[in-house]
Design an enzyme around this catalytic site. Structure first.
Site, PDB file in Angstrom:
ATOM      1  N   CYS A   2       6.895  28.141 -40.400  1.00 56.76           N
ATOM      2  CA  CYS A   2       6.671  27.397 -41.234  1.00 56.76           C
ATOM      3  C   CYS A   2       5.603  26.030 -40.799  1.00 56.76           C
ATOM      4  O   CYS A   2       5.923  25.478 -39.987  1.00 56.76           O
ATOM      5  CB  CYS A   2       7.560  26.749 -42.322  1.00 56.76           C
ATOM      6  SG  CYS A   2       8.478  28.145 -43.228  1.00 56.76           S
ATOM      7  N   ARG A  27       2.263  29.323 -36.814  1.00 53.45           N
ATOM      8  CA  ARG A  27       3.736  28.802 -37.267  1.00 53.45           C
ATOM      9  C   ARG A  27       4.346  29.989 -38.189  1.00 53.45           C
ATOM     10  O   ARG A  27       5.403  29.924 -38.595  1.00 53.45           O
ATOM     11  CB  ARG A  27       3.715  27.611 -37.653  1.00 53.45           C
ATOM     12  CG  ARG A  27       3.441  26.538 -36.470  1.00 53.45           C
ATOM     13  CD  ARG A  27       3.571  24.880 -36.937  1.00 53.45           C
ATOM     14  NE  ARG A  27       4.998  24.787 -37.268  1.00 53.45           N
ATOM     15  CZ  ARG A  27       5.872  24.342 -36.583  1.00 53.45           C
ATOM     16  NH1 ARG A  27       5.400  24.032 -35.365  1.00 53.45           N
ATOM     17  NH2 ARG A  27       6.966  24.108 -36.938  1.00 53.45           N
ATOM     18  N   TRP A  74       6.864  30.987 -43.121  1.00 55.74           N
ATOM     19  CA  TRP A  74       7.503  32.200 -42.343  1.00 55.74           C
ATOM     20  C   TRP A  74       8.655  32.387 -43.120  1.00 55.74           C
ATOM     21  O   TRP A  74       9.685  31.422 -42.987  1.00 55.74           O
ATOM     22  CB  TRP A  74       7.744  31.693 -40.820  1.00 55.74           C
ATOM     23  CG  TRP A  74       8.215  32.699 -39.898  1.00 55.74           C
ATOM     24  CD1 TRP A  74       7.597  33.924 -39.354  1.00 55.74           C
ATOM     25  CD2 TRP A  74       9.617  33.105 -39.775  1.00 55.74           C
ATOM     26  NE1 TRP A  74       8.491  34.460 -38.610  1.00 55.74           N
ATOM     27  CE2 TRP A  74       9.647  34.150 -38.858  1.00 55.74           C
ATOM     28  CE3 TRP A  74      10.634  32.418 -40.273  1.00 55.74           C
ATOM     29  CZ2 TRP A  74      10.865  34.809 -38.335  1.00 55.74           C
ATOM     30  CZ3 TRP A  74      11.760  33.020 -39.512  1.00 55.74           C
ATOM     31  CH2 TRP A  74      11.964  34.002 -38.470  1.00 55.74           C
ATOM     32  N   ASN A 100       9.921  22.924 -44.087  1.00 54.74           N
ATOM     33  CA  ASN A 100       9.904  23.789 -42.987  1.00 54.74           C
ATOM     34  C   ASN A 100      11.580  23.524 -42.449  1.00 54.74           C
ATOM     35  O   ASN A 100      11.889  22.505 -42.432  1.00 54.74           O
ATOM     36  CB  ASN A 100       9.019  23.077 -42.026  1.00 54.74           C
ATOM     37  CG  ASN A 100       9.497  23.730 -40.515  1.00 54.74           C
ATOM     38  OD1 ASN A 100       9.174  23.121 -39.491  1.00 54.74           O
ATOM     39  ND2 ASN A 100       9.930  24.831 -40.449  1.00 54.74           N
ATOM     40  N   GLY A 101      12.251  24.463 -42.169  1.00 54.45           N
ATOM     41  CA  GLY A 101      13.577  24.578 -41.892  1.00 54.45           C
ATOM     42  C   GLY A 101      14.519  25.170 -42.869  1.00 54.45           C
ATOM     43  O   GLY A 101      14.047  26.127 -43.752  1.00 54.45           O
ATOM     44  N   GLU A 473       9.322  40.406 -19.036  1.00 52.99           N
ATOM     45  CA  GLU A 473       8.103  39.553 -19.668  1.00 52.99           C
ATOM     46  C   GLU A 473       7.136  40.618 -20.137  1.00 52.99           C
ATOM     47  O   GLU A 473       6.692  40.624 -21.250  1.00 52.99           O
ATOM     48  CB  GLU A 473       7.675  38.432 -19.082  1.00 52.99           C
ATOM     49  CG  GLU A 473       6.565  37.867 -19.230  1.00 52.99           C
ATOM     50  CD  GLU A 473       6.847  37.163 -20.570  1.00 52.99           C
ATOM     51  OE1 GLU A 473       7.947  37.110 -21.121  1.00 52.99           O
ATOM     52  OE2 GLU A 473       5.755  36.470 -21.039  1.00 52.99           O
ATOM     53  N   LYS A 477       5.958  41.301 -23.840  1.00 58.82           N
ATOM     54  CA  LYS A 477       4.455  40.991 -24.338  1.00 58.82           C
ATOM     55  C   LYS A 477       3.947  42.166 -25.088  1.00 58.82           C
ATOM     56  O   LYS A 477       3.308  42.160 -26.167  1.00 58.82           O
ATOM     57  CB  LYS A 477       3.657  40.999 -23.300  1.00 58.82           C
ATOM     58  CG  LYS A 477       3.642  39.590 -22.511  1.00 58.82           C
ATOM     59  CD  LYS A 477       3.116  38.255 -23.244  1.00 58.82           C
ATOM     60  CE  LYS A 477       4.249  37.594 -24.121  1.00 58.82           C
ATOM     61  NZ  LYS A 477       4.882  36.450 -23.572  1.00 58.82           N
ATOM     62  N   GLU A 480       6.077  42.576 -28.889  1.00 58.34           N
ATOM     63  CA  GLU A 480       5.645  41.649 -29.673  1.00 58.34           C
ATOM     64  C   GLU A 480       4.247  41.573 -30.203  1.00 58.34           C
ATOM     65  O   GLU A 480       3.909  41.161 -31.446  1.00 58.34           O
ATOM     66  CB  GLU A 480       5.959  40.189 -29.247  1.00 58.34           C
ATOM     67  CG  GLU A 480       5.114  39.662 -28.136  1.00 58.34           C
ATOM     68  CD  GLU A 480       5.512  38.083 -27.656  1.00 58.34           C
ATOM     69  OE1 GLU A 480       5.924  37.506 -28.565  1.00 58.34           O
ATOM     70  OE2 GLU A 480       5.040  37.703 -26.603  1.00 58.34           O
ATOM     71  N   HIS A 496      21.948  54.418 -13.502  1.00 58.64           N
ATOM     72  CA  HIS A 496      23.239  53.950 -14.258  1.00 58.64           C
ATOM     73  C   HIS A 496      23.094  54.317 -15.809  1.00 58.64           C
ATOM     74  O   HIS A 496      23.954  54.034 -16.598  1.00 58.64           O
ATOM     75  CB  HIS A 496      23.816  52.528 -13.908  1.00 58.64           C
ATOM     76  CG  HIS A 496      23.959  52.130 -12.615  1.00 58.64           C
ATOM     77  ND1 HIS A 496      25.136  52.921 -11.934  1.00 58.64           N
ATOM     78  CD2 HIS A 496      23.133  51.556 -11.564  1.00 58.64           C
ATOM     79  CE1 HIS A 496      24.719  52.419 -10.652  1.00 58.64           C
ATOM     80  NE2 HIS A 496      23.851  51.530 -10.543  1.00 58.64           N
ATOM     81  N   LYS A 595       5.092  31.078 -33.870  1.00 58.33           N
ATOM     82  CA  LYS A 595       5.062  30.295 -32.442  1.00 58.33           C
ATOM     83  C   LYS A 595       6.253  29.334 -32.191  1.00 58.33           C
ATOM     84  O   LYS A 595       6.727  29.073 -30.911  1.00 58.33           O
ATOM     85  CB  LYS A 595       3.929  29.540 -32.422  1.00 58.33           C
ATOM     86  CG  LYS A 595       3.393  28.981 -31.319  1.00 58.33           C
ATOM     87  CD  LYS A 595       2.874  29.813 -30.345  1.00 58.33           C
ATOM     88  CE  LYS A 595       2.797  29.175 -28.948  1.00 58.33           C
ATOM     89  NZ  LYS A 595       2.904  30.314 -27.776  1.00 58.33           N
TER      90      LYS A 595
END
Ligand code: F6R
Length: 600
Positions: A2, A27, A74, A100-101, A473, A477, A480, A496, A595
């Site tokens: 947000c 965001r 968001w 936001n939150g 990583e 990438k 996402e 294994h 983000k």
């Protein structure tokens, strides 16, 4: 997670709010909205989807207001819909709030307000804020906000306006980020600096428990008791160009290409920073790194360097797992809290909880003035400039640079290397900058590779030792931004269990630089090949062994064994980028992501 913006001044508020929201869209982008005071009325406009939907909805409306707040969402409480989009108002439409939150006790507050006759429209936690302010309003917005914040539990930031007091915006911060931008005859409010960069670089970072009252010609800050607080003005070092795409198709691609500069600037920043730590480094007998996502992967690599050069044990733990576990921490523990944004709730709260137990905290952050920057005992900065693409790229390699330098610094402070040894290490890292630049020449090759492999539904990424985190990583990438399932695995662990996954539909990207585990990884490549996996190897250019194995060999510039993560991550970032782009996906704003993740 947000984004909030606010504007009060002499210009038309709507275009400023929309442009600021576009800069905050990374965001969150489920829905967006603005509230302005037009004449004597509060006008609220909101739309599901990206900011461009809101811009379309406002086309031709010619609002003349000079004050407003805006939001890009968001979703946390309530699905993305127009009714759940912000701003939210009280029943009479007098108080508009963007938030936001999370208000953790919103259900309890909602019940209390409903019993008093309030009617709610949305499923959000935010709406209780607007209703509470309306409930407490007695001719003074500031007093109503003071009473309201005392009732709210959780981590949040919000902004409120009302036509009853047309000369102000009130912003509140407790746990989620909020920055005030100072202009001439105008002032701004935003969740993050890029939103206000076109207008001003003079900012005030609010601390938790603070309330800002923005008028056209003044900004006053108070604590939650209503006592004035004096704040320093911070001049943001970033310029507006650093937050633009600069001719690249996407921010992510631009940021991938900015890595040589980000690493070089980070080295320069480290060397010019006063590195006097506010605690005795010699008493540290244990380091715990806490971070999330890509920052966590950087931490995993940093562990190898720190342990190699200092012998101090270094655990690396997901911040979200650290906070609620019973991990022993005391005054001899050093916490390395890594966060690009410096606002990730999991990382911040984990660091704060360790600090309460007596540990010393070093933050590694990219955003100067962010919450973690202010909460840590000491901060090491990555000088990567603003990272706008949701997928972290340049901040990752900048974090690696800091972690390598930090290991050398610790070794030096403990007398394990001399001054020359320290500067030799710095020089080696400097040379890596050029190797990363060279690795970027692989862009065209990776673009072609992407068109060949984009049809696959699953990918495996394998590496050992320093390159196991790079495998993680690379997989992160890809998943996402391209929504293709990908797993990163330590190559030696395949036998294994996960080796059962391999068949001719499984591309397997294997990181195989000539380092201490080279022979072992060659054996792992054979294991995959004999099960018909489609092997893509990444190794030093000219490696004829690798060239003759698998479907594709990607040759990166040769570097010393410490530095292979820097060059190996480049083709993996580019592969993920080109696959997502060729699949027509929104590279910079992938679905469901934000983000800055300011909720736990
Ligand atoms: C992945 C990504 C995220 C972040 C994570 C931590 O590309 O960007 O996984 O790395 O959300 O963010 P910071 O570093 O801001 O704490």
């Amino acid at each position: 997670m947000c984004g909030i913006v606010g504007y009060i001044g002499n210009d038309y508020a709507v275009p400023i709010l929309l442009s600021a929201l576009e800069r905050l869209e990374y965001r969150g982008y489920d829905s967006a909205g603005i509230a302005i005071i037009e004449g004597d009325k509060l006008v609220v406009e909101k739309k599901v989807g990206k900011i461009r939907e809101l811009i379309r909805a406002l086309w031709g409306k010619q609002y003349k207001s000079n004050i407003g707040i805006g939001h890009t969402r968001w979703a946390t409480h309530g699905a993305p819909s127009e009714v759940n989009a912000h701003p939210h108002t009280d029943e009479r439409g007098l108080f508009a709030v963007v938030h936001n939150g999370i208000v953790e006790n919103y259900l309890e507050l909602r019940k209390e307000l409903e019993e008093k006759g309030h009617h709610f429209r949305s499923e959000t936690d935010t709406e209780v804020i607007a209703h509470l302010i309306a409930e407490y309003y007695n001719g003074n917005l500031f007093d109503a906000v003071l009473k309201t914040v005392k009732r709210l539990k959780g981590a949040f930031a919000f902004a409120v306006i009302t036509p009853l007091e047309k000369d102000k915006i009130i912003g509140v911060k407790k746990g989620s980020p909020l920055v005030v931008g100072l202009g001439k005859g105008e002032n701004f409010l935003a969740s993050d600096i890029p939103a206000i960069l076109p207008y001003t670089r003079n900012t005030i970072s609010l601390d938790d428990g603070e309330i800002a009252v923005l008028k056209r010609d003044s900004v006053e800050v108070y604590n939650f008791e209503g006592v004035p607080v004096s704040k320093e003005v911070f001049v943001v070092p970033w310029d507006i160009l650093s937050a633009e795409k600069g001719g690249f198709k996407h921010f992510m691609l631009k940021e991938i290409f900015e890595q040589p500069k980000a690493i070089a600037d980070t080295i320069g920043g480290f060397l010019s920073q006063d590195l006097t730590l506010p605690f005795d480094i010699n008493r540290i007998n244990r380091v715990i790194t806490i971070a999330c996502g890509t920052s966590y992967h950087a931490g995993l690599i940093g562990k190898y360097w720190l342990e190699k050069y200092t012998g101090i044990p270094n655990e690396v733990i997901y911040a979200s797992e650290f906070r609620y576990a019973d991990i022993p921490v005391d005054e001899n523990t050093l916490i390395l809290a890594i966060s690009q944004s410096g606002e990730t709730a999991d990382t911040r709260f984990a660091a704060l909880s360790a600090k309460e137990k007596g540990a010393s905290v070093i933050g590694i952050v990219n955003v100067v003035g962010s919450s973690l920057d202010r909460e840590a005992d000491f901060t090491l900065y990555t000088h990567a400039g603003p990272e706008i693409g949701v997928a972290a790229t340049k901040t990752f390699t900048a974090q690696l640079a800091i972690l390598y330098l930090f290991a050398q610094l610790m070794a030096r402070r403990r007398g394990l290397i001399d001054r020359d040894g320290f500067y030799r290490a710095v020089e080696k890292l400097n040379e890596v900058t050029r190797k990363v630049e060279k690795a970027l020449e692989l862009n065209g090759e990776l673009e072609n590779l992407a068109s060949r492999y984009k049809k696959f539904k699953n990918f495996l990424y394998l590496g050992r030792w320093l390159n196991y985190p790079i495998a993680l990583e690379g997989a992160l990438k890809l998943k996402e931004i391209s929504y293709i399932h990908a797993e990163g695995y330590p190559a030696g662990e395949m036998k294994h269990g996960p080796i059962a996954l391999i068949d001719e539909n499984m591309p397997v990207v294997i990181l195989a630089p000539r380092d201490r585990v080279y022979e072992k990884i060659i054996a792992n490549i054979e294991e995959v090949l004999s099960r018909k996996g489609r092997v893509i190897t990444v190794g030093f250019e000219g490696d004829t062994v690798l060239k003759n194995k698998g479907e594709v060999f990607i040759g990166v510039p040769e570097v010393g064994e410490d530095f292979t993560p820097f060059v190996n991550v480049i083709p993996l970032q580019l592969l993920a980028y080109h696959i997502a782009d060729q699949l027509g996906l929104d590279v910079d704003q992938p679905r469901n992501l934000a983000k800055t993740v300011t909720v736990e």
